[in-house]
Design a protein around this motif. Structure first.
Motif, short mmCIF file in Angstrom:
data_model
loop_
_atom_site.label_atom_id
_atom_site.label_comp_id
_atom_site.label_asym_id
_atom_site.label_seq_id
_atom_site.Cartn_x
_atom_site.Cartn_y
_atom_site.Cartn_z
N LEU A 152 1.12 -1.55 -0.18
CA LEU A 152 0.52 -0.01 0.27
C LEU A 152 0.80 1.41 0.22
O LEU A 152 1.36 1.32 1.50
N ASP A 153 1.60 1.53 -1.02
CA ASP A 153 1.71 2.88 -1.11
C ASP A 153 1.26 4.24 -1.11
O ASP A 153 0.57 4.34 -1.40
N GLU A 154 2.00 4.71 -0.55
CA GLU A 154 1.69 6.47 0.10
C GLU A 154 -0.03 5.88 0.67
O GLU A 154 -1.35 7.18 0.42
N ALA A 155 -0.72 5.81 1.83
CA ALA A 155 -1.33 4.80 2.17
C ALA A 155 -2.44 5.40 3.00
O ALA A 155 -3.83 6.34 2.82
N ASP A 156 -1.30 7.30 3.60
CA ASP A 156 -2.48 8.14 3.84
C ASP A 156 -2.80 9.23 2.95
O ASP A 156 -3.78 9.85 2.80
N GLU A 157 -2.32 9.22 1.33
CA GLU A 157 -3.17 10.18 0.44
C GLU A 157 -4.09 8.63 -0.33
O GLU A 157 -5.19 9.28 -0.78
N MET A 158 -3.87 7.74 -0.13
CA MET A 158 -5.39 6.84 -0.50
C MET A 158 -6.84 7.49 0.79
O MET A 158 -6.99 7.16 0.32
N LEU A 159 -5.83 6.80 1.34
CA LEU A 159 -6.87 7.23 2.69
C LEU A 159 -8.09 8.74 2.42
O LEU A 159 -8.57 8.97 2.57
#
Ligand code: AMP
Length: 576
Positions: A152-159
């Motif tokens: 899950l890359d750049e998880a904060d951004e995906m959320l």
């Protein structure tokens, strides 16, 4: 620190690393690669963009998958199409000596059939954006039931972008015993929840301190009136002639507007936002990568995957709504070992946000002044002198030298230099010589006896339906002024008072020379005794024929007042 050999990578990957010219592992690679190679474990890595995190998960994944099988074994989810393509390209480079490797990118805005075909040929690794991935799963165009590694890359951004549901739905189609590697720049609650619900005893690594922004970036803020934001932006650009920057706006509309104004004013600028077609976005990005665009004006979402390493400045034209987003913005500069500057243009009402950002990035901002017109002229002149000094001579000019020399036979060297520089320099000089100081101070906030304000009398009041607030809004609107420009508004029954800074006196009195409200002429005069024993100075001359003029004339005036602050024409700039 380890070398790449020490990390346990096999020869075909080391060869690719050598080709890429990577001499030593970055911090996140040094920490993550040995763990991921040696153990079948879940991992949470806190690392910013630009730290080399793609390689940190990419190399272990490439080493662990079986390239002789056509089964999909690795799935990487990323927030945007740009980032998805960037990861795919990097993985292809890292795996160039892995014979039989097939990495496929899956993202919205392109043909789903083509992507399905690519997958069918046997993709060991799929790099996908969540929306398109979910779509393809539901149409049974991909099979991720046998994957062993998910990222899950750049998880904060995906959320941030609202992909939580999509991610959980996608993960529900993957085996329980896979390893999950989560990379995120920050660790908000939502990311911690994902780690808790979808990962098993994850190991944690942190690059730098948690939530710290990239260390090569210095942070500056500039305090101006909201209405001067654009002028401030231009000055920042003019004071940095070799700027190569991303300018962040809050909305698509502002992004488009700012880019259009910059282009109109002769800058090499472009807009990047979600209302543009994929084709248009690709073109803008291509021009930016080729340095044909010096100022890329972008929304946060559209700028996510920008994989350009040599950005010198990030300019926050407006601060983001979520202050955490600032970390992502400033991370666009100071990449790949270079230094960068993140500038914020703030108005008084936003200045307290700077403190909150400092807490998040654990760094201090430097408060700086918008350069004065003359400072800019000096920078431009010196930059031009350096450019001339470093220019290689074009000997095709030799043939014309005789004629040119004849023309200048009575001109001394000093005079010739002055004339030569005046060609370019005068544009800036003419534009900036009367430029106002755009800087304001926080203490000036309430305009309490600043000593430089003017009080006006106006012949409308409560009987016309105004209270102080609606009158303030009305004045700001018709005069096209900013939030703090009209103050000390006092509404009486048939008349009212208000203040502006002295610089605006001409504009205010000029505007109300023939303006009608509800069929009645509005009269504005300077009130010297704060309204009681008024001693009025009639400044706007209004003759009777004007009095008979109507709305049409007012409309014309409003249009006129939209011209620039200085009343001088803007300089056109010649650009690279
Ligand atoms: P990333 O954080 O994955 O977006 O990587 C940022 C940039 O650094 C990419 O252009 C990579 O190719 C580059 N890069 C990754 N690892 C290294 C390294 N060890 N040495 C030099 N450059 C690297």
């Amino acid at each position: 620190m380890n070398t790449f050999q020490d990390l346990g990578l096999q020869d075909n990957l080391l060869q690719a690393i050598n080709d890429l010219g990577f001499t030593k592992p970055s911090e996140v690679q040094d920490k993550a690669i040995p763990i991921l190679l040696q153990e079948e474990t879940d991992l949470v890595a806190l690392a910013q963009t630009g730290t080399g995190k793609t390689a940190a998960f990419g190399f272990p994944m490439l080493q662990k998958i079986n390239v002789n099988s056509r089964t999909t074994q690795g799935l990487i989810l990323s927030p945007t199409r740009e980032l998805c393509l960037q990861i795919t390209n990097e993985l292809k480079l890292y795996g160039k000596y892995c014979k039989g490797l097939n990495v496929v990118a899956i993202y919205g805005g392109a043909s789903i059939t083509e992507q399905a075909k690519d997958v069918k040929r046997g993709a060991q690794i799929i790099v996908a954006t969540p929306g398109r991935m979910k779509d393809m799963i539901s149409r049974r165009l991909v099979d991720i039931s046998k994957i062993e590694y998910s990222v899950l890359d750049e998880a904060d951004e995906m959320l941030n972008m609202g992909f939580y549901e999509d991610i959980t739905s996608i993960l529900s189609h993957t085996p329980e015993d896979k390893s999950t590697w989560l990379f995120s720049a920050t660790m908000p609650k939502e990311v911690a929840t994902i780690a808790k619900n979808f990962m098993y005893k994850p190991q944690e690594i942190t690059v730098g301190r948690k939530n710290e922004s990239t260390s090569q970036v210095s942070h500056e803020y500039y305090l101006v009136n909201a209405r001067d934001r654009y002028q401030a932006l231009k000055r920042l650009a003019d004071a940095n002639p070799d700027i190569f920057s991303v300018i962040f706006c809050r909305t698509k509309r502002d992004t488009q507007k700012v880019a259009e104004r910059l282009i109109e004013d002769g800058y090499s600028a472009g807009a990047l936002h979600g209302d543009l077609s994929q084709n248009q976005r690709d073109l803008v990005m291509k021009s930016f990568r080729n340095n044909q665009i010096q100022m890329l004006v972008a929304t946060d979402v559209a700028a996510r995957g920008i994989d350009v390493d040599n950005i010198t400045h990030v300019i926050n034209y407006q601060l983001p709504d979520e202050i955490e987003t600032y970390t992502h913005r400033s991370g666009r500069t100071g990449r790949a070992g270079k230094t960068g500057v993140s500038m914020v243009i703030v108005s008084k009402s936003e200045v307290r946000k700077i403190k909150s950002i400092e807490r998040i990035i654990k760094k201090q901002f430097e408060k700086k002044d918008i350069p004065s017109g003359m400072e800019i002229c000096e920078v431009q002149l010196i930059s031009l002198a350096n450019k001339v000094h470093n220019t290689e001579v074009n000997h095709d000019i030799d043939a014309y030298l005789g004629d040119i020399n004849k023309l200048f036979k009575d001109t001394s060297k000093d005079e010739l230099i002055k004339k030569f520089f005046s060609v370019e320099f005068s544009r800036f000089y003419n534009y900036y010589q009367k430029a106002l100081d755009l800087n304001i101070s926080v203490s000036n906030d309430e305009h309490k006896d600043s000593g430089n304000s003017v009080r006006y009398f106006i012949n409308v009041g409560k009987k016309d339906g105004f209270d102080w607030m609606s009158l303030k809004d009305f004045l700001k609107e018709v005069l096209e002024l900013g939030q703090d420009d009209v103050f000390k508004v006092e509404a009486k029954d048939t008349f009212s008072f208000f203040n502006t800074e002295k610089e605006l006196q001409e504009k205010v009195l000029g505007f109300f020379t023939d303006f009608k409200y509800n069929g009645r002429f509005v009269n504005v005069e300077i009130s010297e005794n704060r309204g009681r024993k008024r001693e009025r100075k009639r400044s706007g001359k209004r003759n009777d024929s004007n009095n008979r003029n109507d709305r049409k004339r007012f409309d014309k005036k409003v249009k006129h007042s939209k011209s620039g602050n200085f009343g001088t024409s803007r300089p056109r700039r010649s650009r690279r």
